[in-house]
Design a protein around this motif. Sequence first.
Motif, PDB file in Angstrom:
ATOM      1  N   ILE A  87       7.630  -9.723   7.960  1.00 37.65           N
ATOM      2  CA  ILE A  87       7.855  -8.513   7.165  1.00 37.65           C
ATOM      3  C   ILE A  87       6.687  -8.300   6.213  1.00 37.65           C
ATOM      4  N   SER A  88       6.137  -7.115   6.227  1.00 38.90           N
ATOM      5  CA  SER A  88       5.212  -6.680   5.174  1.00 38.90           C
ATOM      6  C   SER A  88       5.725  -5.349   4.644  1.00 38.90           C
ATOM      7  N   ASP A  89       5.906  -5.260   3.333  1.00 41.35           N
ATOM      8  CA  ASP A  89       6.594  -4.137   2.710  1.00 41.35           C
ATOM      9  C   ASP A  89       5.712  -3.521   1.629  1.00 41.35           C
ATOM     10  N   LEU A  90       5.578  -2.184   1.677  1.00 40.79           N
ATOM     11  CA  LEU A  90       4.824  -1.423   0.681  1.00 40.79           C
ATOM     12  C   LEU A  90       5.783  -0.506  -0.066  1.00 40.79           C
ATOM     13  N   ARG A  91       5.831  -0.624  -1.392  1.00 45.05           N
ATOM     14  CA  ARG A  91       6.691   0.224  -2.223  1.00 45.05           C
ATOM     15  C   ARG A  91       6.036   1.584  -2.423  1.00 45.05           C
ATOM     16  N   CYS A  93       7.999   4.410  -3.671  1.00 46.11           N
ATOM     17  CA  CYS A  93       8.614   4.882  -4.906  1.00 46.11           C
ATOM     18  C   CYS A  93       9.854   4.019  -5.143  1.00 46.11           C
ATOM     19  N   LYS A  94      10.669   4.389  -6.106  1.00 45.23           N
ATOM     20  CA  LYS A  94      11.807   3.564  -6.473  1.00 45.23           C
ATOM     21  C   LYS A  94      12.791   3.375  -5.325  1.00 45.23           C
ATOM     22  N   PHE A  95      12.967   4.391  -4.487  1.00 45.15           N
ATOM     23  CA  PHE A  95      13.987   4.336  -3.439  1.00 45.15           C
ATOM     24  C   PHE A  95      13.408   4.273  -2.019  1.00 45.15           C
ATOM     25  N   LEU A  96      12.090   4.292  -1.871  1.00 39.09           N
ATOM     26  CA  LEU A  96      11.495   4.403  -0.539  1.00 39.09           C
ATOM     27  C   LEU A  96      10.412   3.349  -0.347  1.00 39.09           C
ATOM     28  N   ASN A  97      10.488   2.650   0.808  1.00 38.85           N
ATOM     29  CA  ASN A  97       9.502   1.629   1.159  1.00 38.85           C
ATOM     30  C   ASN A  97       8.999   1.870   2.575  1.00 38.85           C
ATOM     31  N   LEU A  98       7.735   1.518   2.786  1.00 35.14           N
ATOM     32  CA  LEU A  98       7.126   1.548   4.117  1.00 35.14           C
ATOM     33  C   LEU A  98       6.994   0.116   4.590  1.00 35.14           C
ATOM     34  N   ARG A  99       7.525  -0.166   5.806  1.00 40.25           N
ATOM     35  CA  ARG A  99       7.570  -1.542   6.290  1.00 40.25           C
ATOM     36  C   ARG A  99       6.925  -1.663   7.665  1.00 40.25           C
ATOM     37  N   PHE A 100       6.131  -2.710   7.832  1.00 45.10           N
ATOM     38  CA  PHE A 100       5.551  -3.070   9.125  1.00 45.10           C
ATOM     39  C   PHE A 100       6.077  -4.453   9.482  1.00 45.10           C
TER      40      PHE A 100
END
Length: 246
Positions: A87-91, A93-100
Motif C-alpha cells: 500500500i502506498s497512500d497519498l492524502r 484532502c481530509k476525506f479523500l486519498n489516492l492509493r496505489f
Amino acid sequence: MHNKRFILIFALCSLLFAPISAQRAMNRPYVDDKLFHFGFQLGVNFSTFHVADSELELAPDPLHPDQKEVFHARVSSLLPGFHVGFISDLRLCKFLNLRFCPGMMFTSRTISYKTESGRPVPDKGAHIDVLAMPVYLPLYLKWSAEREGNYRPYVIAGGGASFNVSRDREKPILLNLMDYFCEVGFGVDLYFRWFKFCPEITYRIGFANQLAPAQGRMELPPYETFYTDAISRLTSHSVCLTFNFE
C-alpha cells in the motif's frame, strides 16, 4: 469525616467514568494527517469467469469427425484463492486519498463442459482446472467518512491492469497475458495503538477477453482444441476480502 466521604465519592465517580473516558480515547489521533503513508495487504478472493459460448458445432472425437456437437462451458466451482500486496497512500484532502496498491493474486477456477445432446465429453473429461497468478497494478480513490472514536468507514473505487505470470501452454485452456479491470468496495479503518487495521470487501470486474485462441499452439494436441473452440470469450470477476495493515 467529610474528607473521607469526598475521597470515596471521587473514587466511585472515577470508576464510573473510567470506561467512558477509555472509549473516548483516540488511538493515533494524527495518523490521517500524514501526506504519505505505507502498508501491506493480505486477503482471500473468490474468482470466476463470465463464459460466452461460441455455439459452434465441434467434433471432440478425432476418430468420428462427422459426429459434431455444440458444447456449453460454465464455471462449475468457486475455489478460494489468496492475494498479497503493498500500500502506498497519498492524502489529497481530509476525506479523500489516492492509493496505489500493487500485488499478486493466486486464483483457481474449474470450467465444466457439457454437450447440447447430453453426451459425455471424451478424453480428459468434462472439467478443466484453470490456474492463474496475476500481478495487478491498481489505482484507487478512497473516500472516508468523519472519524468516530477509533473507527472510520470508507468506500473505495478504481481500476488498473494485471499481468498473468503463470501461463501453462500445455493446458487445454490458456489465458492471455493482460487484463484490465475496475473495482469498487467498502471497508472500515480501525485504529489501534501501534497501527491501523482496515478490513475491506471489493468486487473486481475484468474487461479484456482472457481466452487465448487455440490456433498456432503447436504444443496442444488437435483433439484438445475443442475445449478452447467451444468458448468465444472469458472475462474475469472476483470478490476480494482484504486486510490492510497501515
